[in-house]
Motif scaffolding. Structure first.
Motif, PDB file in Angstrom:
ATOM      1  N   LYS A 193      10.444  11.643   9.642  1.00  0.00           N
ATOM      2  CA  LYS A 193      11.121  10.446   9.261  1.00  0.00           C
ATOM      3  C   LYS A 193      10.918  10.584   7.598  1.00  0.00           C
ATOM      4  O   LYS A 193      11.930   9.964   6.901  1.00  0.00           O
ATOM      5  N   ALA A 194       9.657  10.611   7.088  1.00  0.00           N
ATOM      6  CA  ALA A 194       9.423  10.669   5.766  1.00  0.00           C
ATOM      7  C   ALA A 194      10.079  12.180   5.028  1.00  0.00           C
ATOM      8  O   ALA A 194       9.903  12.242   3.738  1.00  0.00           O
ATOM      9  N   LYS A 195      10.322  12.964   5.873  1.00  0.00           N
ATOM     10  CA  LYS A 195      10.974  14.402   5.463  1.00  0.00           C
ATOM     11  C   LYS A 195       9.926  15.072   4.488  1.00  0.00           C
ATOM     12  O   LYS A 195      10.032  15.559   3.450  1.00  0.00           O
ATOM     13  N   VAL A 196       8.588  15.076   4.973  1.00  0.00           N
ATOM     14  CA  VAL A 196       7.711  16.033   4.508  1.00  0.00           C
ATOM     15  C   VAL A 196       7.166  16.699   5.594  1.00  0.00           C
ATOM     16  O   VAL A 196       7.319  16.407   6.616  1.00  0.00           O
ATOM     17  N   GLU A 197       6.310  17.745   5.125  1.00  0.00           N
ATOM     18  CA  GLU A 197       5.515  18.922   5.856  1.00  0.00           C
ATOM     19  C   GLU A 197       4.568  18.100   6.608  1.00  0.00           C
ATOM     20  O   GLU A 197       3.839  17.232   5.999  1.00  0.00           O
ATOM     21  N   PRO A 198       3.927  18.591   7.860  1.00  0.00           N
ATOM     22  CA  PRO A 198       3.194  17.785   8.587  1.00  0.00           C
ATOM     23  C   PRO A 198       1.867  17.894   7.695  1.00  0.00           C
ATOM     24  O   PRO A 198       1.311  18.936   7.232  1.00  0.00           O
ATOM     25  N   LYS A 199       0.860  16.898   7.833  1.00  0.00           N
ATOM     26  CA  LYS A 199      -0.277  16.929   6.932  1.00  0.00           C
ATOM     27  C   LYS A 199      -1.499  16.931   7.825  1.00  0.00           C
ATOM     28  O   LYS A 199      -1.656  16.233   8.898  1.00  0.00           O
ATOM     29  N   ARG A 200      -2.642  17.424   7.311  1.00  0.00           N
ATOM     30  CA  ARG A 200      -3.802  17.457   7.978  1.00  0.00           C
ATOM     31  C   ARG A 200      -4.658  15.991   7.942  1.00  0.00           C
ATOM     32  O   ARG A 200      -5.200  15.425   8.738  1.00  0.00           O
ATOM     33  N   HIS A 201      -4.480  15.387   6.639  1.00  0.00           N
ATOM     34  CA  HIS A 201      -5.072  14.024   6.499  1.00  0.00           C
ATOM     35  C   HIS A 201      -4.208  13.272   5.984  1.00  0.00           C
ATOM     36  O   HIS A 201      -3.178  13.460   5.064  1.00  0.00           O
ATOM     37  N   ALA A 217       0.902  -1.298  -0.018  1.00  0.00           N
ATOM     38  CA  ALA A 217      -0.012   0.018   0.079  1.00  0.00           C
ATOM     39  C   ALA A 217       0.819   1.354  -0.083  1.00  0.00           C
ATOM     40  O   ALA A 217       2.059   1.183   0.403  1.00  0.00           O
ATOM     41  N   VAL A 218       0.381   2.449  -0.282  1.00  0.00           N
ATOM     42  CA  VAL A 218       0.843   3.491  -0.384  1.00  0.00           C
ATOM     43  C   VAL A 218       0.160   4.882   0.600  1.00  0.00           C
ATOM     44  O   VAL A 218      -0.987   4.569   0.422  1.00  0.00           O
ATOM     45  N   GLN A 219       0.751   4.997   1.580  1.00  0.00           N
ATOM     46  CA  GLN A 219       0.021   6.096   2.645  1.00  0.00           C
ATOM     47  C   GLN A 219       0.503   7.397   2.134  1.00  0.00           C
ATOM     48  O   GLN A 219       1.387   7.878   1.687  1.00  0.00           O
ATOM     49  N   LEU A 220      -0.689   8.305   1.904  1.00  0.00           N
ATOM     50  CA  LEU A 220      -0.614   9.648   1.416  1.00  0.00           C
ATOM     51  C   LEU A 220      -1.075  10.499   2.475  1.00  0.00           C
ATOM     52  O   LEU A 220      -1.873  10.084   3.240  1.00  0.00           O
ATOM     53  N   GLY A 221      -0.458  11.869   2.445  1.00  0.00           N
ATOM     54  CA  GLY A 221      -0.688  12.881   3.273  1.00  0.00           C
ATOM     55  C   GLY A 221      -1.207  13.945   2.279  1.00  0.00           C
ATOM     56  O   GLY A 221      -0.365  14.279   1.427  1.00  0.00           O
ATOM     57  N   ALA A 222      -1.983  14.814   2.881  1.00  0.00           N
ATOM     58  CA  ALA A 222      -2.747  15.834   2.017  1.00  0.00           C
ATOM     59  C   ALA A 222      -2.799  17.164   3.062  1.00  0.00           C
ATOM     60  O   ALA A 222      -3.467  16.872   4.040  1.00  0.00           O
ATOM     61  N   THR A 223      -2.605  18.228   2.364  1.00  0.00           N
ATOM     62  CA  THR A 223      -2.831  19.705   3.004  1.00  0.00           C
ATOM     63  C   THR A 223      -2.038  19.830   4.299  1.00  0.00           C
ATOM     64  O   THR A 223      -2.272  19.318   5.372  1.00  0.00           O
ATOM     65  N   ASN A 224      -1.103  20.677   4.000  1.00  0.00           N
ATOM     66  CA  ASN A 224      -0.141  21.096   5.087  1.00  0.00           C
ATOM     67  C   ASN A 224      -0.830  21.622   6.346  1.00  0.00           C
ATOM     68  O   ASN A 224      -2.012  22.222   6.289  1.00  0.00           O
ATOM     69  N   ALA A 225      -0.390  21.174   7.589  1.00  0.00           N
ATOM     70  CA  ALA A 225      -0.966  21.458   8.718  1.00  0.00           C
ATOM     71  C   ALA A 225       0.062  22.430   9.554  1.00  0.00           C
ATOM     72  O   ALA A 225       1.253  21.938   9.439  1.00  0.00           O
ATOM     73  N   LYS A 226      -0.180  23.139  10.530  1.00  0.00           N
ATOM     74  CA  LYS A 226       0.558  23.716  11.517  1.00  0.00           C
ATOM     75  C   LYS A 226       1.124  22.694  12.446  1.00  0.00           C
ATOM     76  O   LYS A 226       0.422  21.692  13.006  1.00  0.00           O
ATOM     77  N   VAL A 227       2.395  22.949  12.996  1.00  0.00           N
ATOM     78  CA  VAL A 227       3.062  21.817  13.760  1.00  0.00           C
ATOM     79  C   VAL A 227       2.478  21.621  15.139  1.00  0.00           C
ATOM     80  O   VAL A 227       2.116  20.767  15.482  1.00  0.00           O
ATOM     81  N   LYS A 228       1.789  22.669  15.640  1.00  0.00           N
ATOM     82  CA  LYS A 228       1.239  22.774  17.014  1.00  0.00           C
ATOM     83  C   LYS A 228      -0.076  21.996  17.040  1.00  0.00           C
ATOM     84  O   LYS A 228      -0.807  21.635  17.946  1.00  0.00           O
ATOM     85  N   ASN A 229      -0.669  21.612  15.694  1.00  0.00           N
ATOM     86  CA  ASN A 229      -1.908  21.114  15.648  1.00  0.00           C
ATOM     87  C   ASN A 229      -1.948  19.512  15.325  1.00  0.00           C
ATOM     88  O   ASN A 229      -2.727  18.710  14.996  1.00  0.00           O
TER      89      ASN A 229
END
Length: 251
Positions: free
Chosen positions: A77-85, A54-66
């Motif tokens: 670990k994935a070296k991507v911005e935090p995601k909302r979904h 499977a492939v896990q996807l993240g969408a829509t950048n979120a604030k770190v505090k949230n």
């Protein structure tokens, strides 16, 4: 010999609303506009390590505090911005993507069919007439302030209970709905827009899962009337000549 078809990953998009397009023939086409917002691969599941692919996807950048601390470490670990979904899509082993890869609207092509899944619009607590299309009680003659109720729901002493699944008043909407075979009418890779012919479940701003159609993988081809060489049987047959009248025998 059987061949397995490649099962690609889908995408996570946001529903913006509906509009209309005009095709080359000037026909009005109603479309739903979806937008991809920072849709990236955050993890990959393999059969050797996880027992499935499977492939896990993240969408829509979120604030770190949230974002919770465990998820912060996951995104770091994935070296991507935090995601909302964050969602997973089952894929075949030959369709795995690299962690950090970003998916664009050109993941699909104009004319192909896709399946979409989203939570429908919530309607709150609804009565039986709205929820189940009941007819209600009589408008007069003995009915007092119970016109829109569903009436009796119980049984006799046996079984002495109400069966599960009985159609009654209750929470309506906010359920996962999947719509099959929606045609991709237009794409805008720069703005990340996908325009699908028809309606998509969910409210504006909601999350929508879009994947290749599982029942119709071929792009839609507009039917054009043409002469296939088959003509009407009556017209195809040459006119039969009437047999000449036989000369009457001489008396």
């Amino acid at each position: 010999m059987t061949t397995t078809k490649t099962k690609r990953t889908g995408v996570l998009a946001t529903k913006l609303g509906m509009t209309r397009l005009f095709n080359a023939e000037g026909e009005h086409v109603p479309v739903t506009v979806l937008q991809l917002q920072q849709c990236q691969v955050t993890a990959v599941r393999t059969a050797e390590k996880d027992g499935y692919t499977a492939v896990q996807l993240g969408a829509t950048n979120a604030k770190v505090k949230n974002v919770s601390k465990p998820m912060r470490g996951h995104f770091a670990k994935a070296k991507v911005e935090p995601k909302r979904h964050v969602r997973e899509f089952r894929v075949s082993s030959d369709a795995l993507l690299e962690v950090g890869a970003e998916l664009k609207a050109d993941h699909f092509k104009v004319g192909q069919f896709v399946d979409v899944s989203a939570n429908s619009i919530g309607k709150g607590f609804a009565g039986p007439m709205k929820r189940w299309n009941f007819g209600g009680l009589r408008a007069s003659h003995g009915v007092s302030i119970r016109h829109r109720s569903h009436g009796s729901t119980g049984h006799r002493q046996d079984p002495g209970r109400v069966f599960k699944g009985k159609k009654m008043a209750g929470h309506m909407g906010d359920k996962r709905i999947t719509t099959l075979n929606l045609e991709v009418a237009a794409l805008d890779a720069e703005q990340g827009l996908i325009m699908l012919r028809g309606s998509v479940p969910g409210s504006e701003g909601g999350l929508v899962r879009v994947r290749d159609s599982i029942k119709n993988r071929k792009p839609r081809v507009k039917h054009v009337a043409h002469d296939d060489g088959k003509k009407d049987k009556k017209a195809a047959k040459p006119a039969e000549k009437k047999p000449e009248a036989k000369a009457e025998k001489a008396a």
